[in-house]
Write a protein that holds these residues in place. Structure first.
Motif, PDB file in Angstrom:
ATOM      1  N   GLY A   1       0.785  -1.232   0.000  1.00 34.15           N
ATOM      2  CA  GLY A   1       0.000   0.000   0.000  1.00 34.15           C
ATOM      3  C   GLY A   1       0.813   1.276   0.000  1.00 34.15           C
ATOM      4  N   ARG A   2       2.130   1.178  -0.140  1.00 35.62           N
ATOM      5  CA  ARG A   2       2.967   2.390  -0.080  1.00 35.62           C
ATOM      6  C   ARG A   2       2.883   3.248  -1.338  1.00 35.62           C
ATOM      7  N   SER A   3       2.617   2.650  -2.471  1.00 37.97           N
ATOM      8  CA  SER A   3       2.535   3.450  -3.701  1.00 37.97           C
ATOM      9  C   SER A   3       1.116   3.547  -4.245  1.00 37.97           C
ATOM     10  N   CYS A   4       0.185   2.841  -3.669  1.00 39.30           N
ATOM     11  CA  CYS A   4      -1.206   2.856  -4.125  1.00 39.30           C
ATOM     12  C   CYS A   4      -1.952   4.025  -3.492  1.00 39.30           C
ATOM     13  N   ARG A   5      -2.375   4.966  -4.304  1.00 35.04           N
ATOM     14  CA  ARG A   5      -3.108   6.141  -3.812  1.00 35.04           C
ATOM     15  C   ARG A   5      -4.575   5.787  -3.556  1.00 35.04           C
ATOM     16  N   PHE A   6      -5.066   6.202  -2.409  1.00 38.00           N
ATOM     17  CA  PHE A   6      -6.429   5.880  -1.990  1.00 38.00           C
ATOM     18  C   PHE A   6      -7.465   6.415  -2.970  1.00 38.00           C
ATOM     19  N   TRP A   7      -7.343   7.677  -3.379  1.00 43.39           N
ATOM     20  CA  TRP A   7      -8.369   8.313  -4.203  1.00 43.39           C
ATOM     21  C   TRP A   7      -8.245   8.019  -5.688  1.00 43.39           C
ATOM     22  N   THR A   8      -7.044   8.074  -6.230  1.00 45.58           N
ATOM     23  CA  THR A   8      -6.909   8.117  -7.689  1.00 45.58           C
ATOM     24  C   THR A   8      -6.572   6.800  -8.363  1.00 45.58           C
ATOM     25  N   ASP A   9      -5.941   5.856  -7.689  1.00 42.80           N
ATOM     26  CA  ASP A   9      -5.588   4.593  -8.341  1.00 42.80           C
ATOM     27  C   ASP A   9      -6.803   3.676  -8.439  1.00 42.80           C
ATOM     28  N   ASN A  10      -6.811   2.884  -9.476  1.00 39.50           N
ATOM     29  CA  ASN A  10      -7.905   1.937  -9.721  1.00 39.50           C
ATOM     30  C   ASN A  10      -7.536   0.607  -9.060  1.00 39.50           C
TER      31      ASN A  10
ATOM     32  N   GLU B   1       5.454  -5.454  -2.850  1.00 40.94           N
ATOM     33  CA  GLU B   1       5.217  -4.114  -3.412  1.00 40.94           C
ATOM     34  C   GLU B   1       3.899  -4.080  -4.188  1.00 40.94           C
ATOM     35  N   ASP B   2       3.295  -2.900  -4.262  1.00 41.29           N
ATOM     36  CA  ASP B   2       2.129  -2.700  -5.123  1.00 41.29           C
ATOM     37  C   ASP B   2       2.591  -2.805  -6.573  1.00 41.29           C
TER      38      ASP B   2
ATOM     39  N   THR C   1      -7.516  -9.106 -21.460  1.00 42.21           N
ATOM     40  CA  THR C   1      -8.123 -10.412 -21.698  1.00 42.21           C
ATOM     41  C   THR C   1      -8.605 -10.951 -20.356  1.00 42.21           C
ATOM     42  N   ASP C   2      -8.905 -12.209 -20.290  1.00 45.96           N
ATOM     43  CA  ASP C   2      -9.404 -12.790 -19.046  1.00 45.96           C
ATOM     44  C   ASP C   2      -8.328 -12.899 -17.968  1.00 45.96           C
ATOM     45  N   ALA C   3      -7.082 -13.030 -18.373  1.00 43.29           N
ATOM     46  CA  ALA C   3      -5.997 -13.214 -17.408  1.00 43.29           C
ATOM     47  C   ALA C   3      -5.226 -11.909 -17.214  1.00 43.29           C
ATOM     48  N   PRO C   4      -5.051 -11.446 -15.969  1.00 43.01           N
ATOM     49  CA  PRO C   4      -4.261 -10.234 -15.728  1.00 43.01           C
ATOM     50  C   PRO C   4      -2.788 -10.468 -16.066  1.00 43.01           C
ATOM     51  N   THR C   5      -2.128  -9.419 -16.519  1.00 39.08           N
ATOM     52  CA  THR C   5      -0.711  -9.502 -16.869  1.00 39.08           C
ATOM     53  C   THR C   5       0.016  -8.245 -16.399  1.00 39.08           C
ATOM     54  N   ASN C   6       1.341  -8.335 -16.256  1.00 38.39           N
ATOM     55  CA  ASN C   6       2.145  -7.192 -15.799  1.00 38.39           C
ATOM     56  C   ASN C   6       2.568  -6.286 -16.944  1.00 38.39           C
ATOM     57  N   ARG C   7       2.361  -6.714 -18.189  1.00 37.61           N
ATOM     58  CA  ARG C   7       2.777  -5.884 -19.333  1.00 37.61           C
ATOM     59  C   ARG C   7       1.549  -5.401 -20.100  1.00 37.61           C
ATOM     60  N   SER C   8       1.702  -4.245 -20.693  1.00 36.63           N
ATOM     61  CA  SER C   8       0.602  -3.712 -21.498  1.00 36.63           C
ATOM     62  C   SER C   8       0.912  -3.946 -22.968  1.00 36.63           C
ATOM     63  N   SER C   9      -0.125  -4.125 -23.751  1.00 38.41           N
ATOM     64  CA  SER C   9       0.040  -4.360 -25.180  1.00 38.41           C
ATOM     65  C   SER C   9      -1.027  -3.573 -25.930  1.00 38.41           C
ATOM     66  N   THR C  10      -0.580  -2.642 -26.753  1.00 34.85           N
ATOM     67  CA  THR C  10      -1.504  -1.859 -27.558  1.00 34.85           C
ATOM     68  C   THR C  10      -2.274  -2.769 -28.513  1.00 34.85           C
ATOM     69  N   GLY C  11      -1.598  -3.780 -29.044  1.00 34.37           N
ATOM     70  CA  GLY C  11      -2.238  -4.723 -29.951  1.00 34.37           C
ATOM     71  C   GLY C  11      -3.384  -5.467 -29.282  1.00 34.37           C
TER      72      GLY C  11
END
Length: 173
Positions: A6-15, A77-78, A85-95
């Motif tokens: 919870g050290r980097s997760c902002r209460f108001w603005t993070d999803n 760490e946060d 897709t259905d499975a969460p991942t740590n990388r983003s893909s524009t495609g």
């Protein structure tokens, strides 16, 4: 966001909750009168496993406080996660996002004629635009004739451009 310590997760603005951002869920564009700082992190609001929050002032706040009883901060760490897709991942893909928003369409019969190898992209793109905007491909002689002229021009310009470039390149060496 996957909550860890919870050290980097902002209460108001993070999803980070099922409600999305608390700023949009609770405040809806207004300033907070709850006494919780706009930049407060979860670790600042959870002291020794107990949430240090002011009393709930609405049903939405009550729902959030009920949800917070299920949240436990851990040592890890946060981190941000992408759920395209259905499975969460740590990388983003524009495609991946593009394919999710715009499903794949069937291939049209004239694709290989328009998008030729070594073709000038501008000419191929203009040909593609013309073909896409044509209401019924092949329905009229004018459409077929215009298509043939454009494709032949595209091929001819590409051929002469390649010959010209070959000549320029061979003169330099």
């Amino acid at each position: 966001m996957r909550v860890g310590n919870g050290r980097s997760c902002r209460f108001w603005t993070d999803n980070w909750s099922p409600f999305g951002s608390f700023e949009s869920y609770l405040l809806r564009g207004t300033a907070s009168r709850s006494g919780i700082s706009r930049t407060a992190t979860l670790s600042e609001l959870c002291v020794e496993g107990q949430w240090a929050l002011p009393p709930a002032r609405s049903d939405e706040f009550l729902q959030v406080y009920t949800f917070l009883t299920t949240v436990e901060l851990r040592e890890e760490e946060d981190r941000y996660e992408w759920c395209v897709t259905d499975a969460p991942t740590n990388r983003s893909s524009t495609g991946d996002v593009y394919r999710k928003l715009k499903p794949e369409e069937k291939e049209v019969p004239w694709t290989k004629v328009v998008w030729i190898r070594g073709g000038i992209p501008k000419h191929s793109f203009l040909t593609w635009l013309f073909m896409r905007s044509s209401p019924a491909l092949g329905a009229s002689k004018l459409t077929r004739h215009a298509f043939c002229v454009i494709v032949r021009l595209n091929h001819a310009i590409t051929f002469y451009f390649n010959v010209l470039m070959l000549g320029i390149c061979s003169n330099k060496f």
